[in-house]
Structures are given as structure tokens and as C-alpha cells.
Scaffold this motif. Structure first.
Motif, PDB file in Angstrom:
ATOM      1  N   ALA A 161       0.844  -1.186   0.000  1.00 42.70           N
ATOM      2  CA  ALA A 161       0.000   0.000   0.000  1.00 42.70           C
ATOM      3  C   ALA A 161       0.886   1.246   0.000  1.00 42.70           C
ATOM      4  CB  ALA A 161      -0.901   0.003   1.236  1.00 42.70           C
ATOM      5  N   PRO A 162       0.369   2.371  -0.492  1.00 42.94           N
ATOM      6  CA  PRO A 162       1.149   3.622  -0.456  1.00 42.94           C
ATOM      7  C   PRO A 162       1.623   3.941   0.955  1.00 42.94           C
ATOM      8  CG  PRO A 162      -0.838   3.902  -1.780  1.00 42.94           C
ATOM      9  CD  PRO A 162      -0.948   2.557  -1.119  1.00 42.94           C
ATOM     10  N   TYR A 167       6.415  -0.418  -1.050  1.00 47.25           N
ATOM     11  CA  TYR A 167       5.680   0.206  -2.163  1.00 47.25           C
ATOM     12  C   TYR A 167       6.657   0.811  -3.162  1.00 47.25           C
ATOM     13  CZ  TYR A 167       1.897   3.164  -4.140  1.00 47.25           C
ATOM     14  OH  TYR A 167       0.959   3.768  -4.936  1.00 47.25           O
ATOM     15  N   LEU A 172       2.998  -0.590  -8.485  1.00 44.69           N
ATOM     16  CA  LEU A 172       2.034   0.146  -9.291  1.00 44.69           C
ATOM     17  C   LEU A 172       1.807  -0.522 -10.643  1.00 44.69           C
ATOM     18  CD1 LEU A 172       3.379   3.559  -8.156  1.00 44.69           C
ATOM     19  CD2 LEU A 172       0.985   2.896  -7.954  1.00 44.69           C
ATOM     20  N   GLN A 175      -0.514  -3.468  -9.820  1.00 44.85           N
ATOM     21  CA  GLN A 175      -1.854  -3.052  -9.414  1.00 44.85           C
ATOM     22  C   GLN A 175      -2.585  -2.283 -10.510  1.00 44.85           C
ATOM     23  OE1 GLN A 175      -1.647  -1.255  -5.480  1.00 44.85           O
ATOM     24  NE2 GLN A 175      -0.528  -3.015  -4.644  1.00 44.85           N
ATOM     25  N   GLU A 269       4.380   8.062  -1.241  1.00 48.42           N
ATOM     26  CA  GLU A 269       3.154   8.482  -0.552  1.00 48.42           C
ATOM     27  C   GLU A 269       1.936   8.523  -1.480  1.00 48.42           C
ATOM     28  OE1 GLU A 269       3.763  12.149   1.687  1.00 48.42           O
ATOM     29  OE2 GLU A 269       5.930  11.823   1.549  1.00 48.42           O
ATOM     30  N   SER A 271      -0.896   7.493  -4.426  1.00 44.09           N
ATOM     31  CA  SER A 271      -1.681   6.385  -4.963  1.00 44.09           C
ATOM     32  C   SER A 271      -1.542   6.352  -6.479  1.00 44.09           C
ATOM     33  CB  SER A 271      -3.150   6.555  -4.599  1.00 44.09           C
ATOM     34  OG  SER A 271      -3.695   7.690  -5.272  1.00 44.09           O
ATOM     35  N   GLN A 274      -3.285   9.276  -8.043  1.00 45.92           N
ATOM     36  CA  GLN A 274      -2.538  10.536  -7.988  1.00 45.92           C
ATOM     37  C   GLN A 274      -1.446  10.582  -9.053  1.00 45.92           C
ATOM     38  OE1 GLN A 274      -1.805  10.091  -3.708  1.00 45.92           O
ATOM     39  NE2 GLN A 274      -2.763  12.104  -3.376  1.00 45.92           N
TER      40      GLN A 274
END
Length: 285
Positions: A161-162, A167, A172, A175, A269, A271, A274
Motif C-alpha cells: 500500500a502507499p 511500495y 504500481l 496493481q 506516498e 496512490s 494521484q
């Protein structure tokens, strides 16, 4: 033959003059519950065509075949081909394909072997090829799911997760293409020879559409890679370095503010949504 019984594995390998290759990351399962659990988690049945990568001596292959799946098992090590010919002799729904998974034409393989079936992947991946193989499988868009046993640290990166230390850009990528679910861990003593790390099984269910809509997918991942090129750098510094010939630093700062982000934010930090917003703004310049 019990392909997870060390007392049967060693004579089998000796008969064929096989020696383990460290460079190929060969570790064969000796706990029968593990290949059974992996095969079950994959959802393999008579409606699926399963691509297996690195079948070893066939412990997982047999379990997939018993579930009725059509299995295409790609094996790079020519020394294992005669072993597999013996261990898979009673599995008519399995075909062993000699070759390198990074060089084979995946679309041609799926079309040739899995006509009318749902293509999936199920494998105990060699640790040294995990990232490039998963990247290729996900980006191919050919498979409904990918269920693999990999190094636990890589599994944590995939499902991170962020804001967590695991991470990163590979998180990314995974996901963006798939719903990533960590399943169960496998201890070193379940293998011959025992690796120095713990393994984990993960299932990646491919998404019909990415979770974010972007105009330029290539630009999105250029932004992501730039943001993690030096993890300790602020996001603005990473973007400035990557896009200095396209967008001025002051303009990048404006883009971050437009996306509701401060100049001191770091890439870990953010997502996926973002990052998508940033790439869309850069794409307009």
C-alpha cells in the motif's frame, strides 16, 4: 511416483544424471500439500489452459493435470526434459515446451495450446526471473489470472500500500493490471535444496479495465519510474530530473499543487490515481 518424496526424488534425478543449477534458481517442492494448495488456488479445471513456467520435475504440473486443465509447461533446462518425460508419462493433458519464457511468443503459445479454454498462469517461479516474467505476463493481456509462488519480499512489493517501505514502481505496475491478493507463505524446508528465503503464493486476477484512465499509459509509467528512481528524493526532484527537457521545474511544482500535493511530497506516498493525475497534467504540456 511421489514427486514430493525426497527418497524418490533423489534416485530419479540420479538416474538422469541431473545436477541442480544455482543460476536457474532450481528448488523442488518436497511438501505435497504445497503444490496441491497452489493448484487449487489457481482455479485450474477442465475449462482452463494453464501456462506453467519452470515445472522442475513436475510436482505442481501433476496437480494441475489432475484438476483436468490443459497444461503447457515451459522448461528452460534441457537436463530436465527426460526427467519430465518420465514423471509426466501418465498425464496426456500436459505438453512440455522446451524454451525460455522471455523469448517465446506468448500469443502464439496461447492460440496453439489453449483454443476454447480460459488461459491462466500457475507456476513456482525461479526467484531470479520473477520481476521480468511477471511484467511480461501482465503486459501481454493474454491471461485471466496469474497464480505464482515467489520470494516473500517480492510478494510484499506486489501487494504493498502507499506509504509502506515495500511500495514502489513494480507495485504500481502490478496493481495497474491486476487485483493482487497475497495467499500463503511457504517455508524453506519445503524445498530441495532449501532456499535461504521464505516464499509466498500470490494470485493476480487481471482487470478488464485499468483502475485509472489515462491518455498515455507510457507517460504514466515514465512518471512512476521517475518518482522511484531515487526513493529518498522528493517527488519534484525526481520529476524535474526526468522531464527537464519537457517541463520546467516551476511548472512541475504548479502541476503538483494543481493535484493537491505539496513540493515536499515523496513518490511512495502517492496512490496510482494521484500518479495518473500528474501524468495527465504533464501530458498537456
Amino acid at each position: 511416483m511421489n514427486l514430493c518424496d525426497i527418497h524418490e526424488i533423489k534416485p530419479l534425478l540420479a538416474r538422469h544424471g541431473f545436477h541442480f543449477s544455482k543460476s536457474m534458481g532450481q528448488n523442488f517442492l518436497i511438501d505435497p500439500a504445497v503444490p496441491q494448495a497452489i493448484a487449487e488456488a489457481s482455479g485450474a479445471d477442465d475449462t482452463t489452459g494453464v501456462l506453467e513456467i519452470g515445472p522442475g520435475i513436475g510436482a505442481l504440473t501433476v496437480q494441475l493435470a489432475r484438476r483436468g486443465a490443459k497444461v503447457a509447461a515451459v522448461e528452460l533446462d534441457a537436463a530436465l526434459l527426460p526427467v519430465l518425460a518420465e514423471t509426466l508419462a501418465d498425464c496426456p493433458n500436459v505438453e512440455v515446451i522446451p524454451g525460455d519464457i522471455m523469448k517465446l511468443d506468448l500469443r502464439a503459445l496461447v492460440e496453439e495450446h489453449f483454443g476454447g479454454l480460459t488461459p491462466i498462469v500457475c507456476a513456482n517461479l525461479p526467484y531470479n526471473i520473477t520481476t521480468p516474467v511477471l511484467t511480461r505476463l501482465l503486459e501481454s493481456g493474454l491471461f485471466a489470472s496469474v497464480t505464482v509462488m515467489i520470494q516473500r519480499e517480492v510478494a510484499r512489493r506486489i501487494c504493498a500500500a502507499p506509504g509502506s517501505g515495500d511500495y514502489g514502481a513494480f507495485t504500481l505496475l502490478c496493481q495497474y493490471h491486476a487485483d493482487c491478493l497475497p495467499l500463503f507463505e511457504v517455508e524453506p524446508e519445503c524445498f530441495l535444496p532449501a532456499p535461504k528465503v521464505t516464499s509466498q503464493v500470490v494470485r493476480l486476477t487481471l482487470l478488464k479495465e485499468p483502475p485509472v484512465a489515462v491518455t498515455d499509459e507510457g507517460l504514466l509509467f515514465q512518471v512512476i519510474r521517475a518518482s522511484f528512481a531515487q526513493r529518498r528524493k522528493k517527488l519534484l526532484n525526481g520529476l524535474s530530473s526526468a522531464f527537464r527537457n519537457r517541463v520546467a521545474r516551476e511548472e512541475l511544482a504548479d502541476i503538483l499543487r494543481a493535484c493537491g500535493l505539496g513540493e515536499n511530497v515523496r513518490g511512495e506516498e502517492l496512490s496510482l490515481a494521484q500518479f495518473a493525475a500528474i501524468s495527465e497534467e504533464i501530458g498537456k504540456r
